[in-house]
Enzyme design. Structure first.
Site, PDB file in Angstrom:
ATOM      1  CG  MET A   1     -26.582 -57.892 -27.146  1.00  0.00           C
ATOM      2  SD  MET A   1     -26.496 -56.109 -26.921  1.00  0.00           S
ATOM      3  CE  MET A   1     -26.339 -55.557 -28.628  1.00  0.00           C
ATOM      4  CB  SER A   2     -30.562 -61.440 -23.213  1.00  0.00           C
ATOM      5  OG  SER A   2     -31.571 -61.674 -24.169  1.00  0.00           O
TER       6      SER A   2
ATOM      7  CB  SER B   1     -35.403 -55.167 -25.828  1.00  0.00           C
ATOM      8  OG  SER B   1     -34.266 -55.154 -25.038  1.00  0.00           O
TER       9      SER B   1
ATOM     10  CG  HIS C   1     -29.331 -57.302 -20.644  1.00  0.00           C
ATOM     11  ND1 HIS C   1     -30.372 -56.555 -20.138  1.00  0.00           N
ATOM     12  CD2 HIS C   1     -29.794 -57.901 -21.766  1.00  0.00           C
ATOM     13  CE1 HIS C   1     -31.422 -56.700 -20.927  1.00  0.00           C
ATOM     14  NE2 HIS C   1     -31.113 -57.509 -21.923  1.00  0.00           N
TER      15      HIS C   1
ATOM     16  CB  ALA D   1     -35.056 -57.527 -29.021  1.00  0.00           C
TER      17      ALA D   1
ATOM     18  CE1 TYR E   1     -27.110 -53.862 -21.700  1.00  0.00           C
ATOM     19  CE2 TYR E   1     -27.284 -55.824 -23.053  1.00  0.00           C
ATOM     20  CZ  TYR E   1     -27.859 -54.714 -22.486  1.00  0.00           C
ATOM     21  OH  TYR E   1     -29.176 -54.448 -22.688  1.00  0.00           O
ATOM     22  CD  GLU E   2     -28.634 -54.408 -17.050  1.00  0.00           C
ATOM     23  OE1 GLU E   2     -29.110 -53.629 -16.205  1.00  0.00           O
ATOM     24  OE2 GLU E   2     -29.171 -55.483 -17.364  1.00  0.00           O
TER      25      GLU E   2
ATOM     26  CG  HIS F   1     -34.839 -54.560 -20.246  1.00  0.00           C
ATOM     27  ND1 HIS F   1     -35.096 -55.900 -20.354  1.00  0.00           N
ATOM     28  CD2 HIS F   1     -34.313 -54.181 -21.418  1.00  0.00           C
ATOM     29  CE1 HIS F   1     -34.722 -56.317 -21.545  1.00  0.00           C
ATOM     30  NE2 HIS F   1     -34.239 -55.290 -22.213  1.00  0.00           N
TER      31      HIS F   1
ATOM     32  CG  ASN G   1     -31.810 -55.288 -35.504  1.00  0.00           C
ATOM     33  OD1 ASN G   1     -32.220 -55.456 -34.351  1.00  0.00           O
ATOM     34  ND2 ASN G   1     -30.622 -55.696 -35.907  1.00  0.00           N
TER      35      ASN G   1
ATOM     36  CG  HIS H   1     -32.020 -49.957 -26.867  1.00  0.00           C
ATOM     37  ND1 HIS H   1     -32.092 -51.331 -26.857  1.00  0.00           N
ATOM     38  CD2 HIS H   1     -32.737 -49.540 -25.783  1.00  0.00           C
ATOM     39  CE1 HIS H   1     -32.815 -51.724 -25.812  1.00  0.00           C
ATOM     40  NE2 HIS H   1     -33.217 -50.650 -25.146  1.00  0.00           N
TER      41      HIS H   1
HETATM   42  N1  HPA Z   1     -27.505 -57.771 -32.316  1.00  0.00           N
HETATM   43  C1  HPA Z   1     -27.487 -58.187 -31.035  1.00  0.00           C
HETATM   44  N2  HPA Z   1     -28.549 -58.095 -30.247  1.00  0.00           N
HETATM   45  C2  HPA Z   1     -29.681 -57.578 -30.749  1.00  0.00           C
HETATM   46  C3  HPA Z   1     -29.757 -57.125 -32.072  1.00  0.00           C
HETATM   47  C4  HPA Z   1     -28.605 -57.229 -32.904  1.00  0.00           C
HETATM   48  O1  HPA Z   1     -28.599 -56.857 -34.087  1.00  0.00           O
HETATM   49  N3  HPA Z   1     -31.035 -56.654 -32.260  1.00  0.00           N
HETATM   50  C5  HPA Z   1     -31.691 -56.832 -31.088  1.00  0.00           C
HETATM   51  N4  HPA Z   1     -30.886 -57.393 -30.168  1.00  0.00           N
END
Ligand code: HPA
Length: 278
Positions: free
Chosen positions: A213-214, A31, A85, A115, A87-88, A63, A237, A249
């Site tokens: 998440m990946s 991302s 992903h 990310a 989650y998609e 993406h 973050n 996001h």
């Molecule tokens: N958590 C999960 N996935 C992420 C985060 C997060 O804080 N930041 C970027 N991808």
């Protein structure tokens, strides 16, 4: 031939008719990190879902879902801009379809980026982190089901999921370029919600430095196939509870874009130094 084998053959046939040269290296961009693909020379761009038979398409903003063939530092490579992903709603086997296809293309070295939220309190948003190991918290596994590796390596060893010589190359490159590079353990969760503070505290106690998440499903599959992996996270973050800030996001993509200069420099120099093929 298995159903997956047939699908892969059709995807491969399509790609081989179009690409001028077999890539040696695969790169998956996370991302907000997609701009790295602008560095590629002589690019041939193929939109995944529309064009490549059987290749699932991505649905996430940030993406693009492009397979980009070309060269960086004179090395033929394939950049996947926009991953799939869990989650998609893709199944695990769909999430890792590009890894099987890259393997069919004879790619044996893979850089996977993402990310991630920082859990280690010494990290800061915008930091880059070399992934030295991971924890699979997806409660699922891409290798469940019929063995998609022609019966081989049913129980892959995971003692070095991130290829140690690549870790060394990345660390030395960062030192030479004077680019600060954190290193740590990545935990992979399905998402798509960001974590609760209690979950992040649990992950910290489990030994994770960052959460994403990946990545983890792709790395597991690459290991089964004998593809060597380098993992690089952009800490976009601090994870929930580590900082008071609420997460979204758009901010994730924003911070990744701010880190893009040093990310691109480091990636390019690492690619220059990676061995060609083994
Ligand atoms: N958590 C999960 N996935 C992420 C985060 C997060 O804080 N930041 C970027 N991808």
């Amino acid at each position: 031939m298995s159903l997956l084998g047939k699908k892969l053959k059709e995807s491969l046939d399509y790609l081989q008719r179009r690409i001028p040269q077999s890539p040696h290296l695969g790169v998956i961009l996370g991302s907000g990190l997609g701009n790295f693909a602008d560095l590629i020379e002589n690019s041939l761009i193929i939109a995944t879902g529309e064009k490549i038979p059987h290749c699932p398409r991505t649905t996430v903003p940030g993406h693009d879902g492009l397979w980009i063939f070309g060269k960086i530092a004179n090395k033929p490579l394939l950049i996947l801009k926009g991953r799939l992903h869990f989650y998609e709603g893709h199944s695990m086997s769909e999430v890792v379809y590009p890894i099987y296809l890259m393997h069919k293309l004879k790619i044996r070295n893979l850089i996977i980026t993402n990310a991630a939220g920082g859990i280690n309190p010494l990290f800061h948003p915008g930091d880059l982190m070399l992934v030295v190991d991971h924890i699979n918290f997806f409660m699922n596994n891409p290798l469940i089901g019929i063995n998609n590796n022609q019966g081989k390596n049913r129980f892959p060893d995971m003692s070095h999921p991130y290829y140690p010589p690549f870790l060394e190359i990345a660390e030395n490159t960062a030192i030479d370029l004077k680019i600060p590079l954190q290193s740590g353990v990545l935990i992979g969760t399905p998402g798509p919600n960001y974590e609760t503070a209690a979950e992040v505290e649990m992950f910290r106690r489990l030994g994770a430095d960052a959460v994403t998440m990946s990545t983890v499903p792709e790395v597991i599959t690459a290991n089964q196939l004998g593809v060597k992996v380098l993992g690089l996270s952009c800490i976009t973050n601090m994870a929930t509870g580590i900082s008071e800030q609420k997460l979204n996001h758009a901010e994730t993509i924003n911070v990744a874009k701010q880190a893009q200069n040093k990310f691109q420099q480091l990636m390019k120099a690492i690619i220059e130094r990676l061995p060609d093929h083994q």
